[in-house]
Motif scaffolding. Structure first.
Motif, PDB file in Angstrom:
ATOM      1  N   THR A  31      -2.518  -7.419   3.365  1.00 16.64           N
ATOM      2  CA  THR A  31      -3.254  -6.172   3.596  1.00 16.64           C
ATOM      3  C   THR A  31      -2.872  -5.279   2.431  1.00 16.64           C
ATOM      4  O   THR A  31      -1.729  -4.812   2.339  1.00 16.64           O
ATOM      5  N   CYS A  32      -3.816  -5.060   1.524  1.00 22.58           N
ATOM      6  CA  CYS A  32      -3.526  -4.356   0.278  1.00 22.58           C
ATOM      7  C   CYS A  32      -3.419  -2.849   0.496  1.00 22.58           C
ATOM      8  O   CYS A  32      -4.111  -2.277   1.345  1.00 22.58           O
ATOM      9  N   PHE A  33      -2.557  -2.222  -0.295  1.00 24.70           N
ATOM     10  CA  PHE A  33      -2.453  -0.769  -0.297  1.00 24.70           C
ATOM     11  C   PHE A  33      -3.739  -0.198  -0.893  1.00 24.70           C
ATOM     12  O   PHE A  33      -4.448  -0.878  -1.649  1.00 24.70           O
ATOM     13  N   ASP A  34      -4.024   1.066  -0.583  1.00 23.45           N
ATOM     14  CA  ASP A  34      -5.205   1.728  -1.132  1.00 23.45           C
ATOM     15  C   ASP A  34      -5.215   1.620  -2.651  1.00 23.45           C
ATOM     16  O   ASP A  34      -4.187   1.849  -3.306  1.00 23.45           O
ATOM     17  N   GLY A  35      -6.373   1.276  -3.204  1.00 22.02           N
ATOM     18  CA  GLY A  35      -6.533   1.162  -4.652  1.00 22.02           C
ATOM     19  C   GLY A  35      -6.276  -0.229  -5.199  1.00 22.02           C
ATOM     20  O   GLY A  35      -6.452  -0.470  -6.391  1.00 22.02           O
ATOM     21  N   TYR A  36      -5.868  -1.180  -4.336  1.00 18.74           N
ATOM     22  CA  TYR A  36      -5.590  -2.552  -4.768  1.00 18.74           C
ATOM     23  C   TYR A  36      -6.428  -3.517  -3.940  1.00 18.74           C
ATOM     24  O   TYR A  36      -6.712  -3.257  -2.772  1.00 18.74           O
TER      25      TYR A  36
END
Length: 115
Positions: free
Chosen positions: A96-101
């Protein structure tokens, strides 16, 4: 009747499966794909952290392996779950990617998120 357990002085562990080569040599990763006491946990996809351009976190050359198993040879690979830019669900093996990735390993950075 004996009161001594046959394996009371022994320690056993599983050798977990992996779809990639595991070891300390060139092209091998220091961590297996599956891990845990019963091999039920799965590492997420791995890649270099896109924010640290001067360092390659996946390069395990001359780095000590966990548990004192030795040192990575040139070309040895460190496994970096979700490129350090997301959270790994070790049950599913998905990031689950962090925002912006984004990307399978959170290794891609949105142009809007660049600093």
């Amino acid at each position: 009747e004996s009161t001594i357990t046959w394996d009371s002085e022994m320690i056993y562990g599983c050798v977990c499966d992996s779809s990639w080569a595991v070891g300390l040599g060139n092209g091998e990763r220091q961590e297996p794909e599956w891990f845990g006491a019963d091999c039920s946990l799965r590492h997420c996809p791995s890649a270099d952290d896109p924010r640290t351009t001067s360092v390659d976190e996946t390069d395990c050359s001359n780095k000590d392996a966990k548990g004192g198993r030795g040192t990575g040879q040139p070309g040895n690979i460190c496994h970096i779950d979700c490129s350090n830019r997301g959270l790994c669900d070790y049950v599913t093996g998905r990031c689950t990617c962090f925002d912006g990735y984004y990307g399978e390993a959170c290794h891609l950075q949105s142009a809007l998120a660049k600093y």
